[in-house]
Scaffold this motif. Structure first.
Motif, PDB file in Angstrom:
ATOM      1  N   TYR A 750      11.617   2.051  -5.467  1.00  0.00           N
ATOM      2  CA  TYR A 750      10.427   1.961  -4.628  1.00  0.00           C
ATOM      3  C   TYR A 750       9.907   0.534  -4.623  1.00  0.00           C
ATOM      4  CZ  TYR A 750       7.760   1.826  -8.987  1.00  0.00           C
ATOM      5  OH  TYR A 750       7.257   1.477 -10.226  1.00  0.00           O
ATOM      6  N   PRO A 752       6.551  -1.653  -4.980  1.00  0.00           N
ATOM      7  CA  PRO A 752       5.154  -1.523  -5.449  1.00  0.00           C
ATOM      8  C   PRO A 752       4.164  -2.067  -4.420  1.00  0.00           C
ATOM      9  CG  PRO A 752       6.261  -3.297  -6.595  1.00  0.00           C
ATOM     10  CD  PRO A 752       7.318  -2.615  -5.783  1.00  0.00           C
ATOM     11  N   GLU A 753       2.947  -1.613  -4.548  1.00  0.00           N
ATOM     12  CA  GLU A 753       1.898  -2.030  -3.610  1.00  0.00           C
ATOM     13  C   GLU A 753       1.543  -3.504  -3.775  1.00  0.00           C
ATOM     14  OE1 GLU A 753      -1.440   0.505  -4.027  1.00  0.00           O
ATOM     15  OE2 GLU A 753      -0.391   2.321  -3.336  1.00  0.00           O
ATOM     16  N   HIS A 754       1.896  -4.063  -4.956  1.00  0.00           N
ATOM     17  CA  HIS A 754       1.546  -5.471  -5.193  1.00  0.00           C
ATOM     18  C   HIS A 754       2.294  -6.407  -4.263  1.00  0.00           C
ATOM     19  CE1 HIS A 754      -0.352  -3.807  -8.704  1.00  0.00           C
ATOM     20  NE2 HIS A 754       0.811  -3.446  -9.255  1.00  0.00           N
ATOM     21  N   LYS A 756       1.878  -6.765  -1.331  1.00  0.00           N
ATOM     22  CA  LYS A 756       0.970  -7.303  -0.323  1.00  0.00           C
ATOM     23  C   LYS A 756       0.388  -8.661  -0.709  1.00  0.00           C
ATOM     24  CE  LYS A 756      -3.013  -4.839  -2.280  1.00  0.00           C
ATOM     25  NZ  LYS A 756      -4.051  -3.820  -2.025  1.00  0.00           N
ATOM     26  N   PRO A 775       5.972   1.526   1.680  1.00  0.00           N
ATOM     27  CA  PRO A 775       4.503   1.494   1.568  1.00  0.00           C
ATOM     28  C   PRO A 775       3.892   0.698   2.724  1.00  0.00           C
ATOM     29  CG  PRO A 775       5.475  -0.041   0.026  1.00  0.00           C
ATOM     30  CD  PRO A 775       6.623   0.700   0.657  1.00  0.00           C
ATOM     31  N   SER A 776       2.761   1.145   3.161  1.00  0.00           N
ATOM     32  CA  SER A 776       2.087   0.444   4.278  1.00  0.00           C
ATOM     33  C   SER A 776       1.655  -0.948   3.882  1.00  0.00           C
ATOM     34  CB  SER A 776       0.878   1.256   4.738  1.00  0.00           C
ATOM     35  OG  SER A 776      -0.034   1.454   3.651  1.00  0.00           O
ATOM     36  N   HIS A 777       1.486  -1.175   2.525  1.00  0.00           N
ATOM     37  CA  HIS A 777       1.062  -2.488   2.069  1.00  0.00           C
ATOM     38  C   HIS A 777       2.144  -3.553   2.302  1.00  0.00           C
ATOM     39  CE1 HIS A 777      -1.399   0.443  -0.179  1.00  0.00           C
ATOM     40  NE2 HIS A 777      -2.344  -0.499  -0.182  1.00  0.00           N
TER      41      HIS A 777
END
Length: 902
Positions: A750, A752-754, A756, A775-777
């Motif tokens: 996956y 990670p959101e970081h 972004k 992820p949308s980020h």
């Protein structure tokens, strides 16, 4: 013989059968009878001797005169070979005709030419090079001894062996017997008196019998068989001296060696190779010239002493040959010399395995020594047995009336002298054989050193040889050391490479090479040569050359003429062993900008690269692990002040210290391992100026923390590692200049959101992972121009993708996507869109928004028709539309024609 004699008598018209007393008389007494048919003079019987014919009649017969009227004169000569050892004697008999004259006939001997004995010592004329002086000397001694033996045997056959007289016990009256025929009247004034002597009452047959018996019984065997012994011993010596030339196991090796030796000696390449110092730089040559000249003036050739052997020390001076031009060796001669190199290699491997030649020669020499001792021993004790007078006692009194005889050995005096002469010759022969034995066992003849040749010619790679190969070279040196010197040229790899170089120059002309020039990826004019036996000198005539790429070429030598390539900037060496001329090294130090080296062992690793101070890019491919002794240790790169790019494709376990030495100016570092785990990465922290870093196949499980200290980093590639989680990605926010991040070919589950927080990213590679959800980020990285998500397990694309207005490349091929968000088509700068191998069934008409689209991949989906709006994508051509042919036909004809138009 009786029948032959009868025929003779019948031809003469003779009727009296008593002219010969018996057949034995014919056989034993060989003579010629001359008779004529006249019945007026019947033969007279005698006891052994007959009266002589009339002198005037004999004179008439000799002059061919005589009575012709009423008389027939015939002269018949019968020659019968006699086996009797006694000589022919003059016999006189009365004939049936007016006169008969009997003359003696010389015994017929059998001449044995010396050439008949050549088969015992015959060898090919070329074999003389393997005969040292002592073998030649003993051959001449053998010829002399053979002549003695043949001479003695001839005397035994041709001359009387022994003459015996009866030993009288009392003095008998000596009477004179005068034979005066009453029937014959001579026309002379007086008749000469006949010789008289002691009367023994023995006839010729009895004397012959006595001589034969005494020869067999009384004469010593050594006196009888001396010449035959000489002949046999000499033949054995001759056979033994040349046996190794005839023995099948050794003669084949000798024949091959002599054949190659002659070809090597006469080869034009040998003269050319010896006329120049091979494998050395000119300055090394000049440096050695003075030292060699001084040493030659001080030390004589006889004082030269090598570690293993004193081979070739008899060559007094270096042979000076005028250096031929390159065209002196034509193509045919070059091919012949090349074939000789191959033959010599194979012959050396075959001959060095055994020592049969050495063993054969040692054995025959030892045999000759033992035979010499044997001959000296028994001949010295028996030579005095050869005596002139021999007493003979034979029990034949009932046959001859005598028992004791005194015999004279007619050849005793001569045989005695010959025996002493023979002993002297054998002694000299034996001493020579002893010297040969000393030479064989004192010196190490199974090892041969070419040290003298290496020093004299400068061909330093001539190997030393052993076993039979070494032994034959030692024998050659006894004949002429020049043979070994010229033969050594064909044992040198340097010499072979120079020959290949000459052949290469004939084959690869400058015009042929110029036709192979092409532009490479760096827009430089490049020449690529693959699997050649060497580097043609004609390469350095291409003054326009900018890049030279050599692959799998052994023994490459870059000469000083490389300085003619003023535009040369790149050099690629893939599995090439290379040597540089000193002038070439200086030229490359100043001009070379890019060096690529692929090596498998130390011979292919150029040690001179550490001095390329103006080098900007260095690419090394090969084993550099310091833990294995066979691998190469990368030394300091401190001299490379201009080095900006360093690529190492190896099996490193840590960052080498040599890389840290150039950290102040190194900008790009590429580390490609072969799967070996790279564990020690602390040295990366010191490379603050790095803008690009690749760590491929280094078995990384986490993103190394040392990377987060590289504040100047712009591109990071962690391809083909073992990454599962990338939570550390948040630390990339400190890398303000990071624009490209490649995390492809890993096992990432996956994102990670970081992600972004990496607002500076422009290129992001997540292909070939195991990502299921986007992820949308991710789409908050609004500077992204290149996004690769192919070969994952993605099923859905968030509508936030429409935020990426700078997106030009987007790939989600080989996923599980069923629908595309309409927001995707708001990315109007898209030029490449890869949607192949998904589960899509409908393509939105909004595809027409992508007016800059040049590449669209749709193959491998479930489309039934394509929207006609594709016609609004003016830059999309048929070559850029990857779709099934049947699906392409669903487009309107005008759209198809427009796409097909280039």
């Amino acid at each position: 013989m009786i029948s032959a004699a009868s025929r003779v008598l019948s031809l003469c018209g003779h009727k009296d059968k008593n002219i010969y007393s018996s057949s034995d008389d014919v056989t034993r007494h060989n003579h010629a009878r001359c008779c004529c048919t006249d019945d007026n003079f019947p033969p007279e019987q005698g006891s052994g001797f007959h009266a002589s014919p009339r002198p005037h009649a004999l004179s008439e017969a000799r002059h061919g005169s005589g009575r012709t009227g009423g008389q027939n004169l015939c002269i018949i000569i019968i020659i019968i070979i006699d086996d009797d050892p006694e000589p022919h004697r003059l016999r006189q008999e009365r004939s049936c005709s007016k006169y008969v004259h009997t003359t003696s006939v010389h015994k017929t001997g059998i001449m044995i030419p010396m050439m008949e004995f050549r088969q015992f010592s015959e060898q090919q004329p070329a074999f003389r090079v393997l005969k040292p002086w002592w073998d030649v000397f003993t051959d001449y001694l053998s010829v002399i001894m053979l002549m003695i033996g043949v001479f003695g045997c001839t005397l035994q056959v041709m001359q009387d062996k022994i003459i015996c007289l009866p030993h009288r016990t009392s003095q008998e009256n000596i009477t004179e017997v005068e034979v005066t025929p009453s029937h014959v009247h001579y026309n002379i004034s007086a008749v000469p008196r006949e010789m008289t002597g002691l009367k023994t009452d023995l006839d010729l047959q009895q004397y012959s019998f006595i001589n034969q018996m005494c020869y067999e019984k009384a004469l010593h065997w050594y006196a009888k068989y001396f010449p035959y012994l000489v002949l046999i011993h000499t033949l054995v010596f001759m056979v033994c001296s040349n046996f190794w030339f005839k023995f099948p196991g050794s003669s084949s090796k000798i024949e091959h060696f002599i054949s190659m030796l002659g070809k090597c000696f006469d080869s034009p390449w040998t003269t050319r190779a010896l006329s120049e110092v091979s494998g050395e730089n000119p300055e090394e040559k000049d440096h050695k010239k003075s030292g060699t000249a001084r040493s030659n003036m001080v030390a004589s050739p006889g004082d030269v002493c090598l570690e293993k052997t004193q081979s070739l020390r008899s060559i007094p001076d270096k042979i000076v040959v005028d250096k031929p031009s390159a065209s002196a060796l034509d193509k045919k001669e070059g091919e012949q010399a090349k074939a000789l190199f191959e033959k010599v290699k194979k012959f050396r491997l075959h001959v060095e395995e055994g020592d049969i030649l050495y063993i054969m020669y040692v054995r025959q020499t030892v045999f000759k020594v033992f035979k010499f001792l044997l001959i000296i021993a028994y001949n010295s004790s028996l030579v005095n047995k050869v005596r002139n007078r021999v007493a003979c006692e034979v029990e034949i009194q009932d046959m001859t009336g005598y028992k004791d005889f005194e015999c004279n050995h007619t050849m005793a005096h001569l045989f005695s002298k010959l025996s002493y002469c023979y002993l002297c010759l054998v002694a000299v022969y034996g001493l020579t054989s002893l010297y040969t034995s000393y030479w064989l066992f004192y010196r190490s003849l199974k090892e041969y050193s070419f040290e003298y040749v290496r020093q004299e010619t400068g061909i330093n790679d001539i190997p030393d040889v052993k076993n039979d190969f070494a032994f034959m070279l030692h024998m050659i040196d006894q004949y002429d050391p020049l043979y070994s010197k010229r033969f050594a040229v064909f044992l040198s790899e340097v010499s072979e490479n120079k020959l290949k170089q000459l052949n290469l120059n004939h084959e690869w002309t400058a015009d042929k090479l110029r036709q192979r020039l092409q532009m490479n990826a760096n827009n430089l004019l490049e020449l690529q040569l693959f699997m050649l036996p060497g580097l043609p000198d004609t390469v350095f005539e291409l003054t326009e050359l900018q890049s030279l790429k050599l692959e799998i070429i052994n023994n490459v030598t870059i000469p000083a003429s490389v300085s003619q390539l003023a535009d040369l900037q790149e050099l690629s060496l893939y599995q090439c062993s290379i040597k540089l001329h000193t002038t070439a090294t200086s030229f490359l130090k100043e001009n070379l900008k890019v060096l690529r080296v692929k090596f498998d062992d130390s011979r292919e690793f150029p040690s001179w690269l550490y001095g390329l101070r103006n080098l900007e890019e260095l690419y090394l491919t090969g084993s550099l692990c310091p833990d294995a002794s066979k691998n190469i240790v990368l030394e300091s790169l401190r001299e490379m002040k201009c080095l900006k790019t360093l690529s190492l494709k190896s099996n490193l376990t840590k960052i080498p210290q040599s890389i840290v030495d150039v950290s102040s100016h190194l900008q790009r570092l590429y580390l490609h391992n072969d799967g070996t785990k790279l564990v020690m990465l602390n040295n990366l922290k010191k490379m603050n100026n790095l803008t690009e870093l690749e760590m491929v196949r280094c078995d990384l499980e986490r993103i190394p923390h040392a990377i987060f200290s590289l504040t100047s980093l712009q591109e990071l590639d962690l391809k083909e590692n073992n990454l599962r989680s990338i939570e550390e990605i948040i630390s990339f926010q400190h890398l303000r200049k990071l624009t490209c991040l490649k995390l492809w070919y890993n096992g990432i589950m996956y994102i990670p959101e970081h992600i972004k927080k990496l607002g500076s990213l422009e290129r992001l590679y997540f292909s070939h992972n195991k990502i299921e959800i986007l992820p949308s980020h991710l789409f908050l990285c609004n500077k992204l121009r290149y996004l690769d998500l192919c070969h994952n397990d993605i099923r859905f694309i968030p509508p936030e993708i429409g935020v990426l207005q700078s997106l030009q490349y987007f790939s989600v091929a080989c996923n599980k996507i069923e629908n595309l968000p309409d927001e995707l088509f708001f990315c109007k700068k898209l030029k490449t869109l890869k949607l192949g191998k998904n589960s899509l069934s409908i393509l939105s008409p909004k595809i027409s928004y992508l007016v800059q689209l040049t590449h669209l991949e749709l193959k491998g989906n479930h489309f039934e028709v394509l929207p006609s709006e594709l016609g609004f994508c003016r830059t999309l051509k048929r070559s850029g539309l990857i779709v099934e042919d049947a699906l392409f036909e669903t487009l309107p004809s005008d759209v198809r024609e427009l796409m097909k138009a280039e």
